[in-house]
Design a protein around this motif. Structure first.
Motif, short mmCIF file in Angstrom:
data_model
loop_
_atom_site.label_atom_id
_atom_site.label_comp_id
_atom_site.label_asym_id
_atom_site.label_seq_id
_atom_site.Cartn_x
_atom_site.Cartn_y
_atom_site.Cartn_z
N ALA A 157 4.78 -1.21 -11.31
CA ALA A 157 6.02 -1.51 -10.60
C ALA A 157 5.87 -2.84 -9.88
CB ALA A 157 6.37 -0.39 -9.62
N GLY A 158 6.95 -3.32 -9.32
CA GLY A 158 6.91 -4.55 -8.54
C GLY A 158 6.30 -4.30 -7.18
N ALA A 159 5.44 -5.19 -6.75
CA ALA A 159 4.77 -5.01 -5.45
C ALA A 159 5.77 -5.01 -4.30
CB ALA A 159 3.74 -6.12 -5.25
N GLY A 160 6.89 -5.70 -4.48
CA GLY A 160 7.88 -5.78 -3.40
C GLY A 160 9.04 -4.83 -3.58
N SER A 161 8.89 -3.85 -4.47
CA SER A 161 10.01 -2.94 -4.75
C SER A 161 10.20 -1.89 -3.66
CB SER A 161 9.78 -2.25 -6.09
OG SER A 161 8.56 -1.53 -6.09
N MET A 162 9.30 -1.84 -2.70
CA MET A 162 9.42 -0.94 -1.55
C MET A 162 9.08 -1.72 -0.29
SD MET A 162 7.37 2.30 -3.25
CE MET A 162 6.22 1.17 -4.05
N GLN A 163 9.35 -1.11 0.85
CA GLN A 163 9.08 -1.77 2.12
C GLN A 163 7.58 -1.87 2.39
OE1 GLN A 163 10.44 0.49 5.52
NE2 GLN A 163 9.22 -0.74 6.92
N ILE A 164 7.06 -3.08 2.38
CA ILE A 164 5.62 -3.30 2.57
C ILE A 164 5.28 -3.24 4.06
CG2 ILE A 164 3.73 -4.95 2.35
CD1 ILE A 164 5.04 -6.00 -0.18
N LEU A 165 4.30 -2.39 4.40
CA LEU A 165 3.78 -2.34 5.75
C LEU A 165 2.65 -3.35 5.91
CD1 LEU A 165 3.56 -1.05 8.58
CD2 LEU A 165 2.06 0.68 7.57
N ASP A 224 -2.74 -13.49 1.19
CA ASP A 224 -4.17 -13.59 0.88
C ASP A 224 -4.65 -12.46 -0.02
OD1 ASP A 224 -4.46 -15.86 2.47
OD2 ASP A 224 -4.76 -14.66 4.28
N MET A 225 -3.76 -11.58 -0.44
CA MET A 225 -4.22 -10.43 -1.21
C MET A 225 -4.68 -10.84 -2.61
SD MET A 225 -0.77 -8.26 -2.05
CE MET A 225 0.62 -8.95 -2.94
N ARG A 226 -5.51 -9.99 -3.19
CA ARG A 226 -6.06 -10.23 -4.51
C ARG A 226 -6.05 -8.91 -5.29
NH1 ARG A 226 -12.20 -11.10 -2.12
NH2 ARG A 226 -12.80 -8.88 -2.04
N PRO A 227 -6.11 -8.96 -6.59
CA PRO A 227 -6.13 -7.73 -7.38
C PRO A 227 -7.23 -6.77 -6.90
CG PRO A 227 -5.78 -9.59 -8.82
CD PRO A 227 -6.09 -10.17 -7.47
N GLY A 228 -6.87 -5.51 -6.78
CA GLY A 228 -7.79 -4.51 -6.26
C GLY A 228 -7.48 -4.12 -4.83
N ASP A 229 -6.81 -5.03 -4.08
CA ASP A 229 -6.39 -4.69 -2.73
C ASP A 229 -5.34 -3.59 -2.78
OD1 ASP A 229 -8.07 -6.58 -1.68
OD2 ASP A 229 -6.51 -8.07 -1.27
N LEU A 230 -5.18 -2.89 -1.68
CA LEU A 230 -4.20 -1.80 -1.60
C LEU A 230 -3.02 -2.23 -0.75
CD1 LEU A 230 -6.61 1.22 -1.00
CD2 LEU A 230 -5.91 0.18 -3.17
N ILE A 231 -1.82 -2.00 -1.26
CA ILE A 231 -0.61 -2.29 -0.50
C ILE A 231 -0.11 -0.98 0.10
CG2 ILE A 231 1.72 -3.24 -0.52
CD1 ILE A 231 0.98 -4.95 -2.88
N ILE A 232 0.06 -0.98 1.42
CA ILE A 232 0.53 0.20 2.14
C ILE A 232 2.03 0.04 2.39
CG2 ILE A 232 0.18 1.68 4.14
CD1 ILE A 232 -2.32 1.39 2.44
N TYR A 233 2.78 1.11 2.16
CA TYR A 233 4.24 1.03 2.25
C TYR A 233 4.80 1.93 3.35
CZ TYR A 233 4.06 -1.43 -2.22
OH TYR A 233 3.80 -2.33 -3.23
#
Length: 355
Positions: A340-348, A302-311
């Motif tokens: 970078a790729g959003a999935g290039s690290m472990q997504i929390l 459900d994420m959209r541009p501007g959201d923050l991905i925590i790793y």
């Protein structure tokens, strides 16, 4: 003559093939034995993998310590502001106390001037009972005013004592957070120094190969993430504020990572995301861990541009999602703000500042 040309052509083809093989990511090759004058041969990939794992841990620990430093820094700012506010209240209270003391002194002087004779005695001794009765009413009002004055005086004194106590407590907290900052700062520097020392022991070719291994690991993680079909389920459209946050982050591309920095010339990971959303008119917590704890969680799909991905499990890294499976991040010391790729690290998980 013809043989010479064929020899040159054959040698050229050999060189081209060798370059192609050596430049292919992940390609294993047998290293020739070095001559005494030759530069040291890079260690096998498996050894560099160990180095890469060590560097990842050192920089990860530095990121955790950086978050602790940033949290302590934020608390010292808040406590300093509270101490300033308390100091202002104490100053105002002291001025009010001085005014009340002046009023009390004036009342005492007036009582001394009139001899402090009770209204009943004044009535019995006076030749004009009516005037005394009027005066008695005024005296009663004066007594009430004096009582109110003394009550306000006592209340003000108690407030000042409470403010002084609060200020003392805030000073203790401020000192504790300053110590926490110092400890975190030392740990950050220790981890970075250890990482830089480890990297300094590598030859140029080893560093190049190490960079390749890092890129390959990130690419594999991103590919595995995309292979889940996740992008087919992500259709969120950026909010107006989200667009502003992404635009701000885009303008910072190429600026260096500096731990504890929040712009405008350099950033750490949460410094970038917090400033991006501040620029969008929506302030958020300073650290990645606080962003994870305090902002609304949303599903990855459900994420959209501007959201923050925590790793990572300890929420030690954060980046801003920009769409199409990509992020903008301030990666680590020695790197710059990059895509970078959003999935290039472990997504929390994912959080939304403007939910």
């Amino acid at each position: 003559m013809g043989w010479g040309k064929r020899s040159i052509l054959s040698a050229a083809v050999t060189v081209v093939c060798a370059v192609t093989v050596l430049s292919a990511p992940g390609t294993a090759f047998a290293a020739p034995k070095p001559s005494p004058s030759a530069s040291p041969t890079p260690p096998p990939s498996k050894d560099l993998e160990k180095v890469r794992a060590q560097l990842d841990k050192l920089y990860h620990d530095a990121a955790v310590a950086t978050d602790a430093y940033n949290a302590a820094e934020e608390k010292t700012k808040q406590q300093s502001a509270e101490i300033v506010a308390l100091a202002q209240k104490i100053d105002e209270g002291q001025q009010n106390l001085a005014r009340l003391k002046d009023q009390a002194g004036a009342a005492a002087r007036e009582q001394y001037r009139t001899g402090g004779v009770p209204p009943t005695a004044q009535f019995l001794l006076s030749d004009d009972p009516g005037q005394v009765l009027d005066g008695a009413g005024l005296v009663l009002q004066g007594q009430r005013a004096t009582k109110s004055l003394m009550s306000e005086l006592t209340s003000t004194q108690q407030q000042l004592q409470a403010y002084a106590h609060d200020a003392t407590e805030q000073w203790k907290k401020l000192d504790a957070e300053r110590q926490a900052k110092a400890v975190a700062k030392k740990k950050v520097q220790q981890q970075i120094d250890a990482a830089e020392k480890l990297e300094s022991q590598l030859e140029k070719k080893e560093k190049e190969r190490l960079d390749q291994l890092e890129q390959q690991a990130a690419l594999k993680a991103q590919t595995d993430w995309l292979d889940t079909g996740i992008l087919k389920r992500i259709h969120g459209k950026a909010s107006a504020q989200g667009e502003k946050a992404v635009a701000f982050a885009t303008e910072q591309l190429g600026k260096p990572y500096v731990w504890g920095a929040e712009g405008p010339k350099s950033y750490d990971c949460s410094g970038l995301t917090s400033q991006a959303w501040a620029a969008a008119g929506h302030p958020i917590p300073r650290t990645s861990q606080e962003q994870w704890q305090q902002l609304k969680h949303v599903d990855v799909q459900d994420m959209r541009p501007g959201d923050l991905i925590i790793y990572f499990d300890d929420a030690s890294h954060v980046a801003i999602y920009i769409g199409d499976g990509a992020i903008i991040q301030a990666p680590r010391p020695g790197r710059t703000v990059t895509i970078a790729g959003a999935g290039s690290m472990q997504i929390l998980g994912v959080v939304r500042p403007d939910a």
